[in-house]
Scaffold this motif. Structure first.
Motif, short mmCIF file in Angstrom:
data_model
loop_
_atom_site.label_atom_id
_atom_site.label_comp_id
_atom_site.label_asym_id
_atom_site.label_seq_id
_atom_site.Cartn_x
_atom_site.Cartn_y
_atom_site.Cartn_z
N SER A 32 0.83 -1.30 -0.06
CA SER A 32 -0.11 0.05 -0.11
C SER A 32 0.88 1.37 0.05
O SER A 32 1.00 2.18 1.06
N ARG A 66 2.28 4.79 -0.16
CA ARG A 66 1.94 6.05 0.52
C ARG A 66 1.90 7.07 -0.72
O ARG A 66 2.92 7.22 -1.56
N ASN A 90 -3.97 5.10 2.33
CA ASN A 90 -2.58 5.42 2.49
C ASN A 90 -2.22 6.76 1.88
O ASN A 90 -1.55 6.53 0.85
#
Length: 561
Positions: A289, A291, A319
């Motif tokens: 995931s 950022r 995220n």
């Protein structure tokens, strides 16, 4: 203000109120496009053929032409071709060809220049029997123009001393009721376009060494051959921008399987969904995931900014961080909104001082962010679908992709942005601006993920490592072309731009800073136009690689030149 890309913008803004003129253009443009397309479809293609293709005397001259390299073409048809295909081969002005028909039911009588091979034989035996310098894969519904092999030979000779010469493809049209229509003038090699549909078509010319290297088994799916060979030919792919064949039908069987098998072979985890016959969406896996740092420059207009921020907050991706680069706001409600937004720990406000410079504002905001992925947004952007970030991210995380852009609409539902064509409309122009939401574009272009030269900075995503590698936006472009320049610099390094129709947003273009410009800004625009023209002269002269040279350089609407 990242997409003021019309070369004539200065005169337009001087003579008219920009908002009014832009509004009228959006209202009238769809009618113009429909009328223009009707005219070109019925009349101009015939005129184009007369002006651009060889006449009888030219064809006779081709028959006596001697090239430095006179390759032997091994024309391969899997299963029995029609007599019209065989007849089109016999009409070729370049005669060094031999047809190999792979079939389990050969005719009783052999014909000159034609060899039948039992398709049930082992693949290595089949390949060993095929003799030629270049393998020509021919679809069963493909009728060659009489000058097809001549033009391919000419292109092979042009590329003898360069890297380009292992894989060749051309433009095409259709035979409808025995008449030529629906010309498809294609882009240069576009890997993402090819994974959406087989734009390369059913005439593939492959250097024997590449063919033998890639295939230990005789392939029977021409789409699979195009996917595999173009990937491995790398910089040796030649697009011949001439109509060299006609098709009578489009066979899309096993296309999804061909795409999936190709990507699995490359070690890429994907799902392939069919959107319509022959049109596919490759869903790439997002590992982990990563950022996402969302960068939003802002000056006042709290209503728009609130909608923009909400589009990120309500997206189905968690995220992220939002960095708002405040620059020159004066209204109380703006700062009230800032106080509210700062209650979300994922949102930060940085204060940027100085005269507005789009490139510098964003570069400085990036330094205050920490995401592996950067998403640049104008504050007048509002999302339509909740999976818009995910759909862009699926491409941005790929190791072979540069910038990623989205499908943007005006508030009235017409198209505002579908990629940028460079060297069209002056310096650059956005494709299909003003068309209706449900427009599909040329050969489903508006419905397919595909490569473009550039996308607007109003909604642009890319990896931080790539952004850092090219030192971000060029701050010499304070007002215009900074986004196009960034995309072209990435393309120079081998990272093409991807545009996806599956991320849809509303763009209230230039609502924050408006269309009015000062004399200083007008002069700045002229300087930036000159600078861009000098820096990218080769593309402006040669043409956008994703926009065929046979198409109009005045508009980005895919009408004939």
């Amino acid at each position: 203000m990242p997409v003021k890309i019309y070369h004539s913008i200065v005169n337009q803004l001087t003579m008219f109120n920009g908002y009014v003129k832009g509004h009228l253009k959006r209202k009238l443009y769809p009618f113009y496009i429909r009328a223009a397309n009707l005219f070109f479809a019925k009349r101009s293609y015939h005129a184009w053929i007369q002006a651009n293709e060889p006449n009888t005397a030219d064809l006779e001259a081709q028959r006596t032409c001697i090239f430095d390299n006179m390759p032997l073409f091994a024309v391969v048809c899997v299963f029995n071709p029609s007599q019209s295909i065989i007849a089109s081969l016999r009409r070729q002005t370049y005669v060094r060809w031999h047809l190999y028909i792979l079939s389990d039911s050969p005719p009783l009588q052999a014909e000159e220049n034609i060899t039948f091979i039992d398709i049930s034989l082992p693949s290595n035996e089949i390949i060993a029997q095929i003799d030629g310098d270049f393998i020509v894969m021919l679809g069963l519904n493909t009728v060659l123009c009489p000058f097809a092999l001549y033009e391919i030979t000419a292109s092979i000779n042009i590329n003898l001393n360069g890297p380009n010469g292992k894989f060749f493809y051309s433009d095409e049209d259709s035979l409808i009721g025995g008449k030529r229509a629906s010309p498809y003038f294609k882009p240069d090699y576009s890997p993402d376009t090819l994974r959406s549909f087989n734009y390369i078509g059913t005439l593939l010319v492959i250097a024997r060494e590449l063919f033998v290297q890639e295939f230990t088994h005789m392939p029977d799916n021409i789409y699979a051959v195009a996917l595999k060979c173009t990937h491995n030919a790398k910089g040796a792919i030649v697009h011949i921008p001439k109509v060299l064949y006609h098709t009578t039908d489009n066979d899309t069987r096993h296309a999804a399987e061909a795409i999936s098998a190709h990507l699995v072979e490359l070690g890429v985890s994907v799902e392939v969904e069919q959107r319509s016959p022959g049109l596919f969406n490759v869903i790439y896996e997002i590992k982990g995931s990563p950022r996402v740092s969302v960068i939003i420059p802002n000056r006042d207009n709290s209503v728009l900014l609130a909608k923009c921020v909400k589009s990120v907050q309500t997206a189905d991706y968690e995220n992220y961080e939002i960095v708002i680069a405040e620059n020159g706001s004066t209204k109380k409600d703006t700062f009230v909104l800032y106080d509210t937004l700062k209650q979300d720990k994922r949102i930060r406000i940085i204060h940027w001082q100085g005269t507005f410079n789009y490139a510098k504002v964003n570069n400085d905001a990036v330094r205050d962010s920490d995401g592996a992925i950067l998403l640049f947004l104008n504050n007048d952007i509002e999302a339509i679908n909740p999976d818009w970030i995910v759909n862009m991210l699926r491409h941005a995380v790929r190791k072979d992709v540069g910038a990623v852009g989205a499908k943007l609409y005006y508030p009235d539902g017409t198209i505002q942005h579908a990629g940028v064509a460079v060297g069209v409309g002056g310096i650059a122009v956005e494709y299909y601006k003003g068309l209706k939401t449900n427009s599909t574009g040329c050969f489903n272009r508006l419905s397919a993920v595909h490569n473009v030269a550039a996308v607007t900075g109003a909604c642009l995503m890319l990896k931080r490592e790539l952004f850092d590698r090219i030192d971000g936006f060029d701050e010499s472009y304070a007002l215009a072309y900074n986004d196009v320049d960034l995309c072209l610099r990435l393309l120079e390094l081998g990272f093409p731009t991807v545009w996806t129709p599956y991320s849809e947003l509303i763009h209230r273009e230039s609502r924050t800073r408006g269309y009015e410009i000062t004399q200083t800004q007008r002069q700045r625009l002229e300087e930036e136009s000159a600078m861009f023209t000098q820096r990218w002269r080769h593309i402006l002269d040669e043409g956008d690689p994703y926009y065929n040279p046979n198409l109009s350089r005045k508009r980005g609407d895919f009408t004939l030149s």
